[in-house]
Design a protein around this motif. Sequence first.
Motif, short mmCIF file in Angstrom:
data_model
loop_
_atom_site.label_atom_id
_atom_site.label_comp_id
_atom_site.label_asym_id
_atom_site.label_seq_id
_atom_site.Cartn_x
_atom_site.Cartn_y
_atom_site.Cartn_z
N PRO A 1 17.21 -21.80 25.65
CA PRO A 1 16.15 -20.84 25.76
C PRO A 1 14.73 -21.13 26.29
O PRO A 1 14.55 -22.29 25.90
CB PRO A 1 16.22 -20.28 24.37
N ASP A 2 14.14 -20.38 26.96
CA ASP A 2 12.59 -20.72 27.52
C ASP A 2 11.73 -19.82 26.82
O ASP A 2 11.96 -18.90 26.71
CB ASP A 2 12.65 -20.19 29.18
N PRO A 3 10.87 -20.49 25.98
CA PRO A 3 9.99 -19.84 25.09
C PRO A 3 9.10 -18.85 25.81
O PRO A 3 8.63 -18.00 25.28
CB PRO A 3 9.25 -20.69 24.27
N MET A 4 8.95 -19.34 27.23
CA MET A 4 7.63 -18.38 27.95
C MET A 4 8.50 -17.33 28.85
O MET A 4 7.98 -16.87 29.59
CB MET A 4 7.09 -19.47 28.73
N ASP A 5 9.99 -17.36 28.47
CA ASP A 5 10.60 -16.36 29.47
C ASP A 5 9.94 -14.84 29.00
O ASP A 5 10.06 -14.52 27.95
CB ASP A 5 12.11 -16.27 29.15
N ALA A 6 10.02 -14.06 30.05
CA ALA A 6 9.71 -12.65 29.96
C ALA A 6 8.05 -12.65 29.46
O ALA A 6 7.66 -11.55 29.01
CB ALA A 6 10.50 -12.00 28.90
N GLU A 7 7.50 -13.58 29.69
CA GLU A 7 5.85 -13.68 29.07
C GLU A 7 4.99 -13.43 30.42
O GLU A 7 5.58 -13.46 31.58
CB GLU A 7 5.57 -14.95 28.65
N GLN A 8 3.68 -13.14 30.19
CA GLN A 8 2.99 -13.10 31.57
C GLN A 8 2.88 -14.27 32.38
O GLN A 8 3.32 -15.30 31.79
CB GLN A 8 1.53 -12.50 30.81
N THR A 9 2.16 -13.97 33.53
CA THR A 9 2.05 -15.16 34.51
C THR A 9 1.12 -16.36 33.83
O THR A 9 0.29 -15.82 33.14
CB THR A 9 1.58 -14.49 35.91
N TRP A 10 1.43 -17.48 34.25
CA TRP A 10 0.60 -18.61 33.44
C TRP A 10 -0.73 -18.18 34.38
O TRP A 10 -0.92 -18.08 35.36
CB TRP A 10 1.23 -19.72 33.99
N PRO A 11 -1.94 -18.61 33.57
CA PRO A 11 -3.22 -18.23 34.30
C PRO A 11 -3.81 -19.38 35.16
O PRO A 11 -3.13 -20.45 35.19
CB PRO A 11 -4.22 -18.15 32.92
N THR A 12 -4.54 -19.02 35.88
CA THR A 12 -4.73 -19.90 36.85
C THR A 12 -6.13 -20.97 36.38
O THR A 12 -6.45 -20.90 35.21
CB THR A 12 -5.66 -19.47 38.17
N GLU A 13 -6.30 -22.04 37.13
CA GLU A 13 -7.23 -23.05 36.48
C GLU A 13 -8.47 -22.62 36.46
O GLU A 13 -9.30 -22.88 35.37
CB GLU A 13 -7.36 -24.19 37.53
#
Length: 803
Positions: free
Chosen positions: A353-365
């Motif tokens: 399982p991916d813990p970041m699955d179905a989460e929001q997009t990763w923020p930019t730098e």
Amino acid sequence: MGLTTPQVRHRPSALKQQNKAHKHGRHKSKGALANERKGKVSVKSLTSRNKKDLGKEGRRHQAGQIRKRKRDEVLLKKRALGGSKTAPFLVAVVPLSPEVSCAEAMEMLQRADPEAIVTNSPSKVVHISVPRFKQRFSFLEVTPGDLYATLDALKVADTVLFLETARHWEEGLYPEAELLLTVSMTQGLPSTVVAVMDLETVSKKKQQEAKMSIQKEIGQYLPDEKVSALTTDSDSLVVLRRIGGQKQKSITQRDRRAHMMAEDIQPVSDTERDDQVTLRLTGYLRGQTLSANQLVHIPGWGNFQLKCIEMPAQDPHPLEIGKRSDDDMEQESKVLDIADPQKQESLESENVPDPMDAEQTWPTEEEIAEAEAERKAKRKVKRVPKGFSDYQAAWIPDCDAENASEDDESDSADDMEDPDLDAMSVEESDQSNDEEENEDDFDTVTEGAPDADRYDAEMDMHEELEALNKLKDAKTHAEFPDEIDTPHDMPARLRFQKYRGLQSFRTSPWDCKENLPSDYARIFQFENFDRTRKRVMDNLSENTGAMPGWYVTLVIANVPKEVVAAHKPGYPLVVYGLLPHEQKMSVLNMVLKRPAQMTFGLQGPIKSKEQLVFQVGFRRFKACPIFSQHTNGTKHKFERYFQPETVVAATVFAPITFPPCSVLAFIERKDGTQQLVATGSLLSVNPDRIIAKRVVLSGHPFKVHKRSAVIRFMFFNREDINWFKPVELRTKYGRRGHIREPLGTHGHMKCVFDGQLKSQDCVFLNLYKRVFPKWTYDPCVAAPDPLFKASLRPITEEDEEMS
């Protein structure tokens, strides 16, 4: 001469007049329609020629071709066993009584034909080649009363030879024999032959009567089977002829998978790990073609990968001695197939399982840097005179603002450590713990079976009390299904916060992907299971590798040493080739039934989430299932108990298996033995099956006035009534209504119904919560104790004389 009038002739017009036909009310016949058409053919009928419709002779010829093809398929299956180029008949010798001597029966079969060639394999499988019949036979002697050994042998056997003794023909079959027959028939029974031994111990006048009595007992399970005698060598020859000439039954779950019973087991220590070996298993391949890229399954130990498939120099069990074909001369010892790492099936059975699955997009730098700067910025406060509003405070210049001091921060930290707040948090935690304790009876936490070592062999009163309480709970549940009491010490809106109300259990929507547990991220699911199953079954004939009937050696990699150490001499070691996706975990739904004639099974109810031993096809594992009603629709009601003489659907986490597939369910007792409690089949592999647990809250009419009534004892505070106000009510006599308003503060409420209530009526409120199975899959199942024991039947004087 007088004048004559000219003759007038009728001339038809260009348009011929057609009068309307009389409407007689009858339909036109085919001949009348053909006469009207007069050979005219419509465009629609012209297109039917492209379909190549056959005439009468063409259809007769096509039917003859279909009959010939089916006849050839039957003959091909019949000739695929027992010949010199095919696998011999694999016969499992199963005794139905502990007094049957299988060794004596095997000696009689070996003496059946003087020209027969008898050879033995290292696994104590007796091979008998009869040149007179041009057939070969392999006899596997099953340990008397060993249930799992019998089931494993019947999974791969072409014929089963049941042996019964005539010494105690008046007493009927053993209860353990009835269990063996029932379990074998449920799993899938191959072609059968029943033989009676020790007929010479019965007087000649009663030999026929004894044989007919045994025929009657066996006929309850095998009505079309004729019992044969096995007392002389001529009887043995008749049994061999019958085994080789009878029609072979097809078992779908066996014939669709490659399988082999190991006749020679050789461990090779060539692996990097000390606790693993490379296992070389030799025997006749049956069923389907097996490729080195496929996975294999050993019951009780799991799935393994193949290194290669080899073919020995020659078949060690020839039909005739001294005759080898040209093919055998050419095929010395060679490798048939080598596993390709790029094409080989993976042993991965669970999804990561991916813990970041179905989460929001990763923020930019840039967003991360901006958030970090805001976090490090010091907090500023304004000093505002007392009595200033927010509007007046906005006019104070920012230059008058001061940085928050460390003392303020420490004060805020001290506020967070206020002892009053701690006491409140402790009280809240205690309240939450009480809620969890109250939720134990209704939560979906699975509890495994208690350890058998802590119980004595004698009767345990604690166990007796548990069984009594379970019987009482099951009886109460049957009388008042799903009805519970509303708690007094906590609000109902907190006690039932996981539940919801449904206007219609059948038609109300319920998202099957809502609030799934974390275990559902570890399993695999098909987008269309039926389509995948059809594609897998259609591709069975396209596999390449070792063909069925060949005498081959499977080289299996990374096998634990315990497999060889735990193998018993009389226990068959069977290897199965897995179909694609069958090594992956998913959710299995099985239909189980507890028939009334199962007198040797458990008579009491089985509680949901109680540990059972399942045999699903070629697999055997432990799991704690949850039961639900076997109904149509998208939602299925959870069943707390599996009552006798009922049918339920059991849901567990288990590896994928393609149906059709038989299912057997056993329950482990404290003494290590196992009882058969249910039989059935595999329903589907569907994680989206919604199993809803129902809770019924009941109330009683206090005052009735036409269509309205005052109800009490359902809730005990005003807030709970307002919380459950949208849920529909129903009564025992079929009335429906809803809550209008609460009355007072002690749980009385005014309700309106679609008709006048009776004073003896009872009001119900249904709440539902989805339940899920727990990950309790355990592939390691220990073999139970033998069914047959010497103390089952007392020894008589006749037995002592015979011994």
